[in-house]
Design a protein around this motif. Structure first.
Motif, PDB file in Angstrom:
ATOM      1  N   ARG A   1      29.515  52.467  52.682  1.00  0.00           N
ATOM      2  CA  ARG A   1      28.727  52.193  51.482  1.00  0.00           C
ATOM      3  C   ARG A   1      27.523  51.335  51.842  1.00  0.00           C
ATOM      4  O   ARG A   1      27.572  50.114  51.835  1.00  0.00           O
ATOM      5  CB  ARG A   1      29.594  51.541  50.426  1.00  0.00           C
ATOM      6  N   ALA A   2      26.432  52.013  52.153  1.00  0.00           N
ATOM      7  CA  ALA A   2      25.300  51.330  52.751  1.00  0.00           C
ATOM      8  C   ALA A   2      24.441  50.602  51.743  1.00  0.00           C
ATOM      9  O   ALA A   2      24.031  49.470  51.956  1.00  0.00           O
ATOM     10  CB  ALA A   2      24.458  52.339  53.499  1.00  0.00           C
ATOM     11  N   ASN A   3      24.146  51.218  50.626  1.00  0.00           N
ATOM     12  CA  ASN A   3      23.136  50.622  49.764  1.00  0.00           C
ATOM     13  C   ASN A   3      23.538  50.702  48.296  1.00  0.00           C
ATOM     14  O   ASN A   3      24.629  51.147  47.962  1.00  0.00           O
ATOM     15  CB  ASN A   3      21.780  51.276  50.023  1.00  0.00           C
ATOM     16  N   GLU A   4      22.635  50.253  47.455  1.00  0.00           N
ATOM     17  CA  GLU A   4      22.931  50.243  46.024  1.00  0.00           C
ATOM     18  C   GLU A   4      22.008  51.221  45.313  1.00  0.00           C
ATOM     19  O   GLU A   4      20.864  51.409  45.721  1.00  0.00           O
ATOM     20  CB  GLU A   4      22.719  48.834  45.482  1.00  0.00           C
TER      21      GLU A   4
ATOM     22  N   THR B   1      37.779  47.159  38.434  1.00  0.00           N
ATOM     23  CA  THR B   1      37.314  48.293  39.246  1.00  0.00           C
ATOM     24  C   THR B   1      37.228  49.528  38.336  1.00  0.00           C
ATOM     25  O   THR B   1      37.798  49.547  37.239  1.00  0.00           O
ATOM     26  CB  THR B   1      38.289  48.598  40.398  1.00  0.00           C
ATOM     27  N   MET B   2      36.538  50.541  38.822  1.00  0.00           N
ATOM     28  CA  MET B   2      36.428  51.776  38.031  1.00  0.00           C
ATOM     29  C   MET B   2      37.789  52.464  37.877  1.00  0.00           C
ATOM     30  O   MET B   2      37.987  53.250  36.972  1.00  0.00           O
ATOM     31  CB  MET B   2      35.436  52.750  38.692  1.00  0.00           C
ATOM     32  N   TYR B   3      38.714  52.133  38.781  1.00  0.00           N
ATOM     33  CA  TYR B   3      40.049  52.735  38.718  1.00  0.00           C
ATOM     34  C   TYR B   3      40.766  52.425  37.404  1.00  0.00           C
ATOM     35  O   TYR B   3      41.617  53.186  36.969  1.00  0.00           O
ATOM     36  CB  TYR B   3      40.936  52.165  39.830  1.00  0.00           C
TER      37      TYR B   3
ATOM     38  N   ASN C   1      28.295  56.801  48.514  1.00  0.00           N
ATOM     39  CA  ASN C   1      28.045  55.696  49.443  1.00  0.00           C
ATOM     40  C   ASN C   1      27.272  54.529  48.835  1.00  0.00           C
ATOM     41  O   ASN C   1      27.027  53.538  49.513  1.00  0.00           O
ATOM     42  CB  ASN C   1      27.315  56.216  50.685  1.00  0.00           C
ATOM     43  N   PHE C   2      26.861  54.670  47.558  1.00  0.00           N
ATOM     44  CA  PHE C   2      26.206  53.526  46.899  1.00  0.00           C
ATOM     45  C   PHE C   2      27.298  52.559  46.461  1.00  0.00           C
ATOM     46  O   PHE C   2      28.154  52.909  45.649  1.00  0.00           O
ATOM     47  CB  PHE C   2      25.410  54.001  45.680  1.00  0.00           C
ATOM     48  N   ARG C   3      27.266  51.339  46.985  1.00  0.00           N
ATOM     49  CA  ARG C   3      28.440  50.484  46.771  1.00  0.00           C
ATOM     50  C   ARG C   3      28.532  49.933  45.343  1.00  0.00           C
ATOM     51  O   ARG C   3      29.619  49.621  44.876  1.00  0.00           O
ATOM     52  CB  ARG C   3      28.510  49.365  47.805  1.00  0.00           C
ATOM     53  N   ASP C   4      27.377  49.841  44.629  1.00  0.00           N
ATOM     54  CA  ASP C   4      27.450  49.281  43.274  1.00  0.00           C
ATOM     55  C   ASP C   4      28.075  50.248  42.259  1.00  0.00           C
ATOM     56  O   ASP C   4      28.494  49.847  41.174  1.00  0.00           O
ATOM     57  CB  ASP C   4      26.061  48.812  42.788  1.00  0.00           C
ATOM     58  N   VAL C   5      28.167  51.516  42.652  1.00  0.00           N
ATOM     59  CA  VAL C   5      28.702  52.537  41.738  1.00  0.00           C
ATOM     60  C   VAL C   5      30.142  52.221  41.313  1.00  0.00           C
ATOM     61  O   VAL C   5      30.578  52.578  40.226  1.00  0.00           O
ATOM     62  CB  VAL C   5      28.622  53.926  42.435  1.00  0.00           C
ATOM     63  N   TYR C   6      30.859  51.495  42.186  1.00  0.00           N
ATOM     64  CA  TYR C   6      32.286  51.268  41.945  1.00  0.00           C
ATOM     65  C   TYR C   6      32.596  50.002  41.153  1.00  0.00           C
ATOM     66  O   TYR C   6      33.732  49.797  40.737  1.00  0.00           O
ATOM     67  CB  TYR C   6      33.035  51.244  43.296  1.00  0.00           C
ATOM     68  N   THR C   7      31.581  49.165  40.990  1.00  0.00           N
ATOM     69  CA  THR C   7      31.863  47.886  40.341  1.00  0.00           C
ATOM     70  C   THR C   7      30.923  47.591  39.177  1.00  0.00           C
ATOM     71  O   THR C   7      31.188  46.693  38.381  1.00  0.00           O
ATOM     72  CB  THR C   7      31.697  46.734  41.358  1.00  0.00           C
TER      73      THR C   7
END
Ligand code: FAD
Ligand code: NAP
Length: 542
Positions: A263-266, A491-493, A289-295
């Motif tokens: 997850r490289a970028n936002e 989390t999105m979960y 791979n966008f890390r902000d997508v999950y939080t």
């Protein structure tokens, strides 16, 4: 009478047998299927495939096995993984201690004699001081109760119970219910092999193209040359994958896994044009791979919108495209799905998409499916409707602990276990990748090895200390369950819009609890190690 009885001969049961034997214990494995392989024995549907790179989704306990085995593709198809399982059974002479075609229907603790007594469907009995449930997280197929299902006169199949003799679907009218990982893998293959395919979809899926590279000899060799380092890196990675990049050749995403993408970028700080251009250059899978997508809910919605735009471009008929768009939950809620030509399949003339939310299935008839809008004539009906996950196989085994208390009673409000390894009231009974452990959020072969090694060490501790029983305290168990819940929050979960099998939401009346441990594999492993170092903190012994 043996020292350890193991239920299940998937990768977990096979490795347990090998490990316990090596420590000098007598072992009996009991397996419902007619051979080894578990998941890869049962799920033979067209398109079935692993989405962790094969060089990582493999055992690390034997260096010679690592060096000898060759994988033809970067991400293996089911037949190759089943071959690998069979090779392991032959190489380590496992079958002589496995009783096949035997489903365990009762597991009962005999307190007076400190023995676990198991009974199979055919009435055969087994007993042992230790019982290890290696029954799998995804091993009880879920077949929804659709009205009239029993009267269907055509061929009925479930992806999780696919027959060994490949059914001939050529020219047939085939229906498939379900568009999760299994359905998405099967649909493109079925469309090519059958006459007409009707897809009954309830919830549209977020799926991204899978890597389909053949294995290159140089890349495989580089992995093999670095295997010790790779295994060490797996131990320190959240999802149990090393993300090792071969220098000789770096096929795009070769080392990536859906369990732990890089997850490289936002996404949020990028302009709309930059977001689109990244996906155009790197492929739709880059969206994961966008890390902000999950939080971050806003980032998540940006990604969801962008995903939908790409689907609209891939599907020729705008109405079909609209029906394929997930709209009421976000990326990161469910297990990520990977596909090969899923959206393009809906551009074929022989494929029809039916949205069963718009036009629900009223009943299964003798020759097809009746929805509120029309009847679909079918020769074959395939259920790709998933599993009673994580707890299903344990609860179905009818486990009775101390004082005849059943696991079903103990878990009536959801699973309660310490580290996903043991339950209070069930002394000397262990679970491999049980609820509350990283299990399905991890490369499962890594999770399995860690659990079996831990159980082996625990048994050794009990035996060498002259102890009788081992089980967690209720307080330790409750603390762990609270911790498992707290790390999943936010989390999105566990978003309110999310309904996944991780939460038990796919099975009517199953308690809504996030079952796997999302805190990360290394954190979990270190906790297990610290507990041992601290004289098995949280466990009680007699
Ligand atoms: P299983 O392979 O499920 O084996 C359990 C065995 O126990 C089965 O053979 C079953 O018959 C037997 N059993 C259960 N109950 C009883 C009983 N009462 N009596 C006797 N026998 C019993 N994981 C990943 O990490 N990456 C992937 O890409 C991936 N892809 C998957 C694809 C599919 C289609 C599925 C279904 C799962 C996938 N998984 C994946 C998860 C997969 O289940 C694990 O990777 C792994 O194979 C689990 O091994 P196991 O031995 O723990 O369980
Ligand atoms: P799943 O993800 O639970 O999907 C089941 C599908 O069936 C969903 O689309 C579901 O719709 C649908 N369904 C269930 N009941 C239905 C009903 N009554 N009417 C209409 N539709 C219904 O199951 P799965 O696809 O078998 O996958 C399970 C897990 O196995 C995966 O998440 C993954 O962990 C593993 N797996 C991995 C791979 C891989 O690529 N490595 C491949 C296959 C499986 P709803 O969403 O509306 O409930």
């Amino acid at each position: 009478m043996v020292d350890v009885v193991v239920v299940g001969a998937g990768f977990a049961g096979m490795y347990a047998l090998h490990t316990f034997r090596r420590q000098g214990l007598s072992v009996q494995v009991i397996e419902a299927g007619s051979d080894v392989g578990g998941t890869w024995y049962w799920n033979r549907y067209p398109g079935a495939r692993c989405d962790v790179p094969s060089l990582e989704y493999s055992f690390g306990f034997s260096e010679s096995l690592e060096q000898d085995w060759s994988w033809p593709e970067v991400f293996s198809a089911q037949p190759e993984i089943l071959k690998y399982a069979n090779h392991i059974a032959d190489r380590f002479d496992l079958r002589r201690d496995i009783k096949f075609n035997s489903r365990v229907v009762e597991v009962r603790y005999d307190e007076t004699n400190n023995k676990w007594r198991l009974r199979t469907e055919s009435g055969e009995t087994f007993s042992a001081k230790y019982c290890v449930m290696a029954t799998g997280c995804l091993s009880v197929p879920n077949k929804p109760e659709l009205p009239g299902a029993e009267q269907f006169g055509g061929l009925e199949l479930h992806t999780g119970l696919w027959p060994k003799d490949e059914p001939d679907l050529s020219g047939l009218k085939v229906g498939i219910v379900g568009t999760g990982s299994s359905g998405v893998q099967a649909i493109p293959e079925l469309a090519k092999m059958c006459g007409e395919l009707t897809v009954f979809q309830r919830t549209p899926v977020y799926t991204v193209p899978a890597n389909r590279k053949a294995m290159r000899t140089a890349v495989e060799q580089e992995f093999k040359d670095n295997y010790r380092d790779i295994r060490a890196r797996q131990q320190d990675n959240q999802g149990g994958v090393s993300n090792f990049r071969p220098v000789k050749s770096v096929p795009k995403n070769a080392g990536l896994s859906v369990e732990q993408p890089y997850r490289a970028n936002e996404i949020k700080p990028l302009t709309p044009a930059a977001r689109r251009s990244q996906l155009e250059q790197k492929g739709l899978g880059e969206i994961l791979n966008f890390r902000d997508v999950y939080t971050d809910t806003e980032a998540n919605e940006i990604a969801n919108d962008l995903f939908r735009d790409f689907v609209r471009e891939m599907v020729a008929d705008p109405e079909v495209a609209e029906r394929l768009l997930p709209k009421d939950y976000g990326l990161g809620c469910k297990r990520q799905v990977l596909d090969r030509d899923y959206y393009a399949t809906f551009n074929r003339d022989n494929v029809t998409l039916v949205d069963v939310r718009d036009t629900p299935i009223q009943q299964i008839t003798t020759n097809g499916v009746q929805t509120t809008s029309q009847h679909f004539d079918l020769d074959a009906l395939i259920y790709a409707t998933g599993f009673d996950a994580m707890t299903g196989a344990l609860l179905k085994s009818d486990i009775h602990g101390r004082g005849d208390r059943t696991l079903n009673e103990k878990w009536q409000y959801g699973p309660q276990a310490y580290l996903g390894l043991q339950m209070e009231g069930f002394p000397n009974l262990f679970t491999v990748t049980g609820p509350g452990s990283p299990s399905v959020l991890c490369n499962m072969l890594v999770a399995i090895e860690q659990h079996v090694n831990w159980i082996s060490e625990a048994i050794n501790y009990v035996e060498s200390s002259g102890l009788r029983t081992m089980e967690p305290t209720e307080a330790a168990e409750l603390d762990w369950v609270a911790h498992v819940n707290s790390v999943a929050e936010g989390t999105m979960y566990t978003a309110p819009s999310c309904n996944s099998w991780y939460l038990g939401a796919n099975i009517p009346n199953k308690p809504r609890i996030f079952m796997p441990y999302v805190g990360g594999y290394p954190q979990y492993r270190e906790r297990c190690e610290a507990i041992v170092a601290n004289a098995y903190e949280g466990f009680q012994f007699t």
